[in-house]
Design an enzyme around this catalytic site. Structure first.
Site, PDB file in Angstrom:
ATOM      1  N   ARG A   1       0.821  -1.252   0.000  1.00  0.00           N
ATOM      2  CA  ARG A   1       0.009   0.013   0.104  1.00  0.00           C
ATOM      3  C   ARG A   1       0.796   1.221   0.027  1.00  0.00           C
ATOM      4  O   ARG A   1       1.774   1.304   0.567  1.00  0.00           O
ATOM      5  CB  ARG A   1      -0.998   0.166   1.134  1.00  0.00           C
TER       6      ARG A   1
ATOM      7  N   CYS B   1       0.030   5.504   0.723  1.00  0.00           N
ATOM      8  CA  CYS B   1      -0.921   6.598   1.137  1.00  0.00           C
ATOM      9  C   CYS B   1      -0.398   7.966   0.961  1.00  0.00           C
ATOM     10  O   CYS B   1       0.755   8.049   1.679  1.00  0.00           O
ATOM     11  CB  CYS B   1      -1.270   6.214   2.599  1.00  0.00           C
TER      12      CYS B   1
END
Length: 124
Positions: free
Chosen positions: A102, A104
Site C-alpha cells: 500500500r 498512502c
C-alpha cells in the site's frame, strides 16, 4: 487483450472512465470514493467515507470475479494525512491476514469534496 469491468453495485463513475480494466489475470481499478451507490452522496466523516469506498471497491472486485483477498497493491488518497491512523483500523478489516502492499498520500483535494479515495491492483 483487456476487458472493461462495470460494477452494478458500485456508484457510477464521476468522469469518463470505467470501474476497472482486466488485463489477463490482473485487474486495475479506478479510484473509489465513499459515494453511496443508491444516492451518489458522500457520508459524513473520513471513517464513514473510507468504509463506503472499501465497500465500493469490493463491488468492483466482485464484478470481476475477485475479492479483497486477490488485491496485491492499493493506493490510498487522503485529504488530511492526520486521518491515517483512523482509516487504518477500517482498512485492516477489509484485508485480514496478510495485507496487500500500500501507498498512502495526502492530496490537496478529491472529486466531490471527498476525504478518502482508494484504487487497487488485483491478481487472480
Amino acid at each position: 487483450m483487456n476487458k472493461t469491468i462495470s460494477a452494478p453495485d458500485a456508484p457510477a463513475a464521476v468522469g469518463p472512465y470505467c470501474h476497472a480494466k482486466q488485463a489477463g489475470n490482473l485487474l486495475f481499478t479506478s479510484g473509489q470514493l465513499g459515494l453511496i451507490p443508491a444516492t451518489g452522496e458522500l457520508p459524513q466523516g473520513v471513517e464513514a467515507q473510507a468504509a463506503q469506498a472499501l465497500d465500493n471497491l469490493k463491488a468492483v472486485l466482485a464484478a470481476a470475479g475477485m475479492s479483497c483477498a486477490d488485491v496485491v497493491k492499493t493506493t490510498v488518497f487522503l485529504v488530511d494525512i492526520n486521518d491515517f491512523a483512523a482509516i487504518n483500523a477500517i482498512y485492516a478489516g477489509y484485508f485480514p491476514g496478510e495485507a496487500p502492499a500500500r501507498s498512502c498520500v495526502q492530496v490537496a483535494a478529491l472529486p466531490k469534496g471527498a476525504l478518502f479515495e482508494i484504487e487497487a491492483i488485483a491478481a487472480k
